[in-house]
Design an enzyme around this catalytic site. Sequence first.
Site, PDB file in Angstrom:
ATOM      1  N   HIS A  49       0.847  -1.187   0.000  1.00 11.57           N
ATOM      2  CA  HIS A  49       0.000   0.000   0.000  1.00 11.57           C
ATOM      3  C   HIS A  49       0.885   1.240   0.000  1.00 11.57           C
ATOM      4  O   HIS A  49       1.938   1.258   0.639  1.00 11.57           O
ATOM      5  CB  HIS A  49      -0.895  -0.002   1.249  1.00 11.57           C
ATOM      6  CG  HIS A  49      -1.801   1.180   1.319  1.00 11.57           C
ATOM      7  ND1 HIS A  49      -2.958   1.272   0.579  1.00 11.57           N
ATOM      8  CD2 HIS A  49      -1.709   2.335   2.017  1.00 11.57           C
ATOM      9  CE1 HIS A  49      -3.549   2.424   0.835  1.00 11.57           C
ATOM     10  NE2 HIS A  49      -2.814   3.098   1.705  1.00 11.57           N
ATOM     11  N   ASP A  60     -15.862   2.708   5.899  1.00 13.98           N
ATOM     12  CA  ASP A  60     -14.733   3.613   5.635  1.00 13.98           C
ATOM     13  C   ASP A  60     -15.028   4.496   4.433  1.00 13.98           C
ATOM     14  O   ASP A  60     -14.687   5.683   4.427  1.00 13.98           O
ATOM     15  CB  ASP A  60     -13.439   2.828   5.408  1.00 13.98           C
ATOM     16  CG  ASP A  60     -12.317   3.756   4.958  1.00 13.98           C
ATOM     17  OD1 ASP A  60     -11.919   4.621   5.765  1.00 13.98           O
ATOM     18  OD2 ASP A  60     -11.867   3.664   3.794  1.00 13.98           O
TER      19      ASP A  60
END
Length: 425
Positions: free
Chosen positions: A82, A161
């Site tokens: 990531h 989220d």
Amino acid sequence: MRAIDIIKKKQNKEKLNYNEIEYMVNSYIKGKISDDTMSEFIFAIYHKGLSIDETYYLTDVMIKSGEVIDLSSINKPIVDKHSTGGVGDKITLIVSPIVASAGVCVPKMSGRGLGLTGGTVDKLESITGYKLNLSRKEFLDSLNNIGCAVISQSERIALADKKIYALRNQIGAVDSIPLIASSIMSKKIASGSNIIVIDLKVGKGAFMKNVKDATKLAETMIKIGKYYKKKVICTLSDMNIPLGKNIGNVLEVKEVIDFFDGKYDKRLYELSVYISALMISSAKKISYKKARELVVNLLDSGHAKNKFYAWIKYQGGNINKLKDKAKKLSVISNKTGYINNIDAVKLSQLVFDLGAGRVLKTDKIDYACGIVLNKQLGDKIKENEVIGTIYYNKKVDNMESILLESFKIEKKKRKNKKIIIKTIK
Ligand code: URA
């Protein structure tokens, strides 16, 4: 339970329990509390913070709000990567095939760019035919056959989220360590890998402006990983100047093609090799030194390059058909000297204004526009030499001077800052 009592409790800096955080998040996604009420809650967290346990509760509730990917059918070591987002950051496109060619699986779910940071999904969409929405079976098949797959983040992963991040963007509450940590980790944990390598950008062109805050964010994410028995490794890397020479979606794909042809920018090479080696060493349980030698070998032998082309083709992309229709403007230096700085923020704003970025997730973008830096940090430039090239379909006021002003040219060469700051495990 009442939202107002929970908000007051956080405003008074008291610790919240699991049920209270779950109540707020679930009520919000079910539409039982308004954006205004949730904003109060987010601001309370933004100003008063969350303990590590509370950050874990928030992460856990967000994970449970959506689906969790099961990667157990893959019979190879698996590692996810990531990046917290930076200017010119195309390393997912480089690292994924390198690591896959070492026999380690890289299942990547990436996002679209929002605001000034570009998204991997947008870069891949600049390749005609590239399919970002694979079914779960196609995703797993691609991982088993090729070893890497990059698809757009499923709408069903960490649903809460998605809604909360959009609200945080709207109300200016993004740069909070517990909120960023829980947001990133909820998506990463739901994506199924047991090892997660995070390239945490630090500097003017990143969320984290200094090493102290970035270290705190890294430590928080590592601790959250531990709750789930996931190994999280965070590398802090410099994001004061752009990564590589090209900024803009299709231009970044072209830089990746150059990279695999052996024509690379030094800082981009250093970070790509470092992150790849870190991923391989943790997935294969071999030393970093051995993994690095393997990476260099895979690049020099052309194996990584072949994997890159195989992967793009497997996902339907035609690398010979890039969405690159744009006019070109070469910008000439008005000074002679050494390039001692390149302003990532100024350049990303220019690329955004040229049409490469979006304000809303639904905005259309121009894949072809962007900037090529003909000179890099530490290079010598002469007056009247080309310093950069603007690719555009619509002009931006003063674009030439903005590009020129992003370079700091001085008589004396200064020592370059290292790209890799430190790694925390
Ligand atoms: N990236 C995310 O996914 N979430 C944040 O909060 C910030 C960056």
